[in-house]
Design a protein around this motif. Structure first.
Motif, PDB file in Angstrom:
ATOM      1  N   LEU A 314      43.792  44.302  44.288  1.00 23.72           N
ATOM      2  CA  LEU A 314      42.946  44.091  43.108  1.00 23.72           C
ATOM      3  C   LEU A 314      42.930  45.326  42.215  1.00 23.72           C
ATOM      4  CD1 LEU A 314      39.855  42.192  44.604  1.00 23.72           C
ATOM      5  CD2 LEU A 314      41.619  41.269  43.114  1.00 23.72           C
ATOM      6  N   ALA A 315      42.842  46.509  42.821  1.00 23.84           N
ATOM      7  CA  ALA A 315      42.864  47.729  42.017  1.00 23.84           C
ATOM      8  C   ALA A 315      44.167  47.849  41.239  1.00 23.84           C
ATOM      9  CB  ALA A 315      42.668  48.947  42.921  1.00 23.84           C
ATOM     10  N   ARG A 336      31.369  37.174  43.531  1.00 27.24           N
ATOM     11  CA  ARG A 336      32.107  36.509  44.619  1.00 27.24           C
ATOM     12  C   ARG A 336      32.475  37.515  45.714  1.00 27.24           C
ATOM     13  NH1 ARG A 336      30.210  32.985  42.143  1.00 27.24           N
ATOM     14  NH2 ARG A 336      31.182  31.003  41.510  1.00 27.24           N
ATOM     15  N   THR A 337      32.816  38.722  45.297  1.00 27.20           N
ATOM     16  CA  THR A 337      33.214  39.729  46.283  1.00 27.20           C
ATOM     17  C   THR A 337      32.027  40.173  47.122  1.00 27.20           C
ATOM     18  OG1 THR A 337      34.969  40.502  44.806  1.00 27.20           O
ATOM     19  CG2 THR A 337      34.275  41.994  46.564  1.00 27.20           C
ATOM     20  N   THR A 338      30.897  40.440  46.475  1.00 27.46           N
ATOM     21  CA  THR A 338      29.722  40.871  47.238  1.00 27.46           C
ATOM     22  C   THR A 338      29.196  39.743  48.128  1.00 27.46           C
ATOM     23  OG1 THR A 338      28.393  40.340  45.282  1.00 27.46           O
ATOM     24  CG2 THR A 338      29.009  42.633  45.602  1.00 27.46           C
ATOM     25  N   ASN A 339      29.337  38.510  47.663  1.00 27.08           N
ATOM     26  CA  ASN A 339      28.962  37.391  48.525  1.00 27.08           C
ATOM     27  C   ASN A 339      29.847  37.344  49.769  1.00 27.08           C
ATOM     28  OD1 ASN A 339      26.985  36.622  46.752  1.00 27.08           O
ATOM     29  ND2 ASN A 339      28.183  34.991  45.804  1.00 27.08           N
ATOM     30  N   SER A 410      34.572  45.579  47.022  1.00 25.11           N
ATOM     31  CA  SER A 410      34.033  45.713  45.662  1.00 25.11           C
ATOM     32  C   SER A 410      34.132  47.129  45.116  1.00 25.11           C
ATOM     33  CB  SER A 410      32.563  45.263  45.644  1.00 25.11           C
ATOM     34  OG  SER A 410      31.806  46.016  46.567  1.00 25.11           O
ATOM     35  N   LYS A 411      34.483  48.106  45.946  1.00 26.90           N
ATOM     36  CA  LYS A 411      34.653  49.468  45.452  1.00 26.90           C
ATOM     37  C   LYS A 411      35.731  49.540  44.369  1.00 26.90           C
ATOM     38  CE  LYS A 411      33.387  53.827  46.153  1.00 26.90           C
ATOM     39  NZ  LYS A 411      31.981  54.266  46.058  1.00 26.90           N
ATOM     40  N   CYS A 412      36.681  48.622  44.391  1.00 27.68           N
ATOM     41  CA  CYS A 412      37.781  48.656  43.425  1.00 27.68           C
ATOM     42  C   CYS A 412      37.308  48.341  42.007  1.00 27.68           C
ATOM     43  CB  CYS A 412      38.881  47.684  43.841  1.00 27.68           C
ATOM     44  SG  CYS A 412      38.376  45.948  43.812  1.00 27.68           S
ATOM     45  N   PHE A 413      36.140  47.737  41.863  1.00 28.09           N
ATOM     46  CA  PHE A 413      35.656  47.384  40.518  1.00 28.09           C
ATOM     47  C   PHE A 413      34.969  48.558  39.812  1.00 28.09           C
ATOM     48  CE2 PHE A 413      35.494  43.305  42.880  1.00 28.09           C
ATOM     49  CZ  PHE A 413      36.409  42.596  42.119  1.00 28.09           C
ATOM     50  N   GLU A 414      34.619  49.608  40.555  1.00 30.89           N
ATOM     51  CA  GLU A 414      33.841  50.695  39.961  1.00 30.89           C
ATOM     52  C   GLU A 414      34.511  51.344  38.755  1.00 30.89           C
ATOM     53  OE1 GLU A 414      31.331  54.656  41.364  1.00 30.89           O
ATOM     54  OE2 GLU A 414      32.233  53.308  42.835  1.00 30.89           O
TER      55      GLU A 414
END
Length: 820
Positions: A314-315, A336-339, A410-414
């Motif tokens: 994803l990153a 969706r990722t955090t879920n 979800s770290k990749c979204f930061e």
């Protein structure tokens, strides 16, 4: 002496125990003693007998003394003899002890000789037992190694798992015997068997799960299941290699399906990634759940490796297509990722994230992070309640357990959160503009309804939106993005305070940027002045209540942000400036309310100062100007009190500020009332007392529920109005004799000075020539000690006054009582 009676000599007794000889007394007197022995001349006939008895006693005493002296001579000789005997006894005792010691040593030597053969037998027995045990272990080791090699060739992993552990346990007993060639040879054979087992097991797994191709066997093999038990005993690298090969083969299909160039790889179809891994986990449990030992946690390892791969992919794709990321798409992917991370937390314990057999290192997170959904995710019920009391004022729920998987994907979204922050900046700007437009369209709160003085609903909407933003951001990052979001919050809190609150306060003419009452003093017909309408009063109260709500909720917002953000960034969360802004709005609102009521009373005070008080002939009911002031108070205060019912402390502040403004202005106008006759002063005193009673009752005036006024407010009113009453009492007092008048002034007015005294003299209408002598007398009296002043004042109060003055004061008191 009578015949036949022998003389009785006092002081002599036949029993020594009861001897009370006069000779032994400390106060012995020889003359008295002799007179006692021979009281008459006739008694001298027995003098020879008495002398003989005394001589006999002397001889006895000499014998006793001689015996005692001889006895003392023998004591020294007896002591030396006893000491010699004691020394001889000690020497004998020492000899006996030495003899006992010698006998004990001989006994010990004899025991050693007796038990010498027994000790040799004990050592022989112990060595023999050790030798037998070692031979048994050696036999077991040799047989075990032979069996191990044979079972390895036949791939009998089930038997090998039990045998290998036993062989390794036995081999531990021979570590100190590795210098013996035969032992060393057996140890090398065991190591060779372990190496062969490891290679053989890896080959079996490679055959069952080939790295190339996607074809999988129909089900697990019992041989492989037993092989895993053997791998548990072998070098940990064998176990890691098995896990790595199996997971790589299991996720090979995922890497092909979701390649970067595939349509399903983009964020809008991120759900398919998580659906795929869920199906794979179910497939694993059905086919391979029993093949691997439970403590290997293979399902969790597959899920963790999937997360690492997904985060990397994803990153990579987001870096390539960064321009295509929109805020809705980003939030959709984040949700969706955090879920999915929450799903992993419910399914697995996260033990593989910290053990030493990870396929790759876990995602590095600087500080422990919690799952904010379980604590702070808003619900429709919470949002509905927020419109009434504020979303951030909810009872705190107990924190949920830490989610070990939080941020693993979800770290990749930061790095792309700037899209979210910019979007929230734009949305909040539009929200503030909508609030402004709605206020203009709907107008101020309608009077005589529940909306009057109520908190503006827009502020609750603003904080609900803030809460959603904070929760969304904290789901992904508790670092710098939270600081950026806090800056956006600060910006729009200030804009709300300026555009919605301060911007909608009734306008006043300002000459220096501050609020003034010049616009309130527009002349209308007659002597009336422009006042705020009922709608404007309700609006001011509503803005004040809203600002108070925003002030309290902003403080709670700051606390929530500090709870969410990383510990190292807490000091950068500071909303003090925004809270000060709301405090300024509150102060401005209270000041407007005070200025309005104060300005409404100005015409009445002006009318008071223009009255001809020297022409008043009798004391009547309260004056018209007092009725006018009371009327304005009764018109405004109940409206303000009802509209500030939810913020009682600010209503108290309004009352205090009004008292601090009105009372000095009243005293200023009081000084303008000149000249004043005695009757006029009495009428003014009656009016002042009436105003004092009204002011004391001001907090509950016009209310069905009578409350006791706050002590701080009552103190201000009593102090200020009492000063006005004292001024009038000084005016009423006759100015002659001068000393009494001056002392009375010093007594009644604690803040006495020449300026106030000059004004009082003007009120009395005294000529300048009279005033000069009185002012000079005052200057002489002021430096006097307070005790002297009090004495003079007391004298003036008790001094006789003219009958006319006494009568008028009594009449005035009756009028005041009647009025009350």
């Amino acid at each position: 002496l009578k015949t036949g009676v022998s003389p009785r000599w006092p002081g002599w007794s036949l029993t020594p125990e009861l001897n009370q000889d006069p000779l032994d007394r400390a106060d012995f007197n020889a003359v008295e003693y002799i007179n006692t022995l021979f009281p008459t001349e006739q008694s001298l006939a027995n003098i020879d007998e008495v002398v003989n008895k005394i001589r006999l006693k002397i001889r006895r005493l000499d014998d006793n003394i001689r015996t005692v002296v001889r006895g003392q001579t023998n004591v020294g000789q007896d002591g030396r003899q006893a000491l010699e005997e004691a020394q001889k006894a000690i020497q004998q005792l020492f000899g006996k002890i030495k003899d006992i010691k010698d006998k004990a040593e001989k006994s010990e030597q004899m025991v050693k000789e007796i038990t010498r053969d027994i000790k040799q037998l004990d050592h022989a027995k112990r060595h023999l037992t050790t030798s037998i045990t070692t031979l048994n272990h050696l036999h077991m080791l040799a047989g075990g190694v032979d069996s191990l090699e044979a079972m390895t060739r036949r791939r009998q992993y089930g038997e090998v798992a039990n045998l290998l552990q036993g062989v390794m346990n036995v081999l531990e007993h021979f570590h100190k015997y590795m210098g013996i060639p035969q032992i060393r040879q057996l140890s090398e054979r065991v190591k060779a068997a372990q190496t062969e087992l490891g290679q053989q097991i890896l080959a079996d797994f490679e055959e069952a799960f080939p790295s190339q191709g996607t074809k999988r066997p129909g089900g697990p093999s019992n041989v492989l299941r037993d092989a895993c038990l053997v791998a548990n005993i072998l070098d940990p690298r064998i176990k890691q290699e098995i896990i790595k090969k199996f997971i790589k083969q299991h996720l090979s299909e995922y890497l092909v399906l979701f390649q970067e160039n595939q349509d399903v790889a983009w964020l809008d179809k991120i759900d398919r990634r998580y659906a795929w891994i869920k199906r794979q986990l179910v497939d694993y449990e059905e086919k391979y759940g029993r093949m691997f030992p439970r403590e290997w946690c293979m399902a969790e390892r597959i899920a963790v490796e999937f997360c690492h791969v997904t985060r990397t992919e994803l990153a990579k794709i987001m870096r390539t297509r960064a321009k295509e990321i929109e805020v809705k798409l980003l939030l959709f992917a984040i949700q969706r990722t955090t879920n999915f991370e929450g799903f992993l937390a419910k399914r697995f314990s996260g033990c593989t994230l910290t053990d030493g057999t990870l396929v790759r290192p876990p995602l590095g997170i600087s500080t422990p992070s919690t799952n904010p959904f379980l604590e702070d995710e808003p619900t429709p019920e919470m949002e509905e309640l927020a419109t009434e009391k504020g979303d951030l004022d909810q009872p705190k729920k107990p924190k949920a357990p830490d989610n070990p998987f939080h941020g693993i994907v979800s770290k990749c979204f930061e790095p792309h959160l700037y899209v979210y922050i910019e979007s929230q900046d734009k949305n909040l700007g539009e929200l503030i503009d909508r609030f402004v437009a709605d206020f203009k369209a709907q107008g101020p709160p309608k009077p005589n309804t529940d909306e009057g003085g109520a908190v503006l609903p827009s502020c609750a909407d603003l904080f609900v939106y803030y809460k959603k933003c904070m929760v969304q951001c904290s789901q992904l990052s508790t670092g710098e993005p939270m600081i950026a979001l806090t800056t956006i919050f600060q910006k729009y809190l200030r804009e709300y305070a300026w555009k919605i609150l301060s911007g909608n306060l009734p306008k006043t003419t300002t000459s220096s940027g501050g609020l003034t009452i010049s616009s309130l003093l527009k002349e209308k017909e007659g002597s009336e002045v422009a006042k705020f309408t009922l709608e404007e009063l309700c609006l001011i109260c509503s803005i004040l209540s809203t600002a108070e709500y925003c002030l309290a909720t902003t403080q709670q917002l700051e606390e929530k942000l500090k709870e969410k953000v990383d510990v190292s960034l807490i000091e950068r969360i500071n909303l003090t400036g925004e809270m000060d802004t709301f405090s300024t709005v509150i102060s401005s609102s209270i000041q407007l309310l005070v200025q309005d009521l104060d300005a409404a009373c100005d015409p009445a005070l002006t009318a008071m100062s223009k009255m001809q008080w020297q022409n008043v002939e009798h004391v009547g009911d309260q004056s018209p100007y007092v009725t006018s002031v009371i009327l304005h108070i009764k018109q405004n205060v109940p409206i303000i009190r009802d509209n500030l019912a939810s913020t009682r402390k600010y209503f108290t502040q309004f009352c205090i500020k009004f008292a601090n403004s009105f009372i000095p202005k009243f005293i200023t106008h009081l000084f303008k009332c000149k000249p004043i006759s005695m009757v006029g002063a009495e009428q003014l005193l009656l009016d002042t007392h009436s105003l004092k009673m009204v002011l004391l009752d001001l907090p509950s005036i016009g209310s069905q529920v009578v409350r006791k006024a706050p002590a701080s407010y009552t103190k201000i009113v009593v102090k200020g109005m009492t000063r006005a009453e004292m001024i009038l009492k000084v005016v009423m007092a006759p100015h002659e004799p001068l000393v009494v008048f001056v002392d009375n002034y010093i007594k009644l007015l604690t803040d006495c000075n020449t300026e106030t005294f000059q004004k009082i003299l003007d009120m009395k209408g005294l000529k300048r020539s009279e005033q000069s002598s009185m002012l000079e007398l005052l200057r002489q009296r002021l430096p006097a000690p307070p005790s002297g002043a009090e004495s003079s004042g007391s004298l003036s109060l008790t001094a006789p006054t003219p009958e006319q003055e006494s009568s008028r004061i009594r009449k005035l008191e009756k009028l005041i009582k009647k009025r009350l």
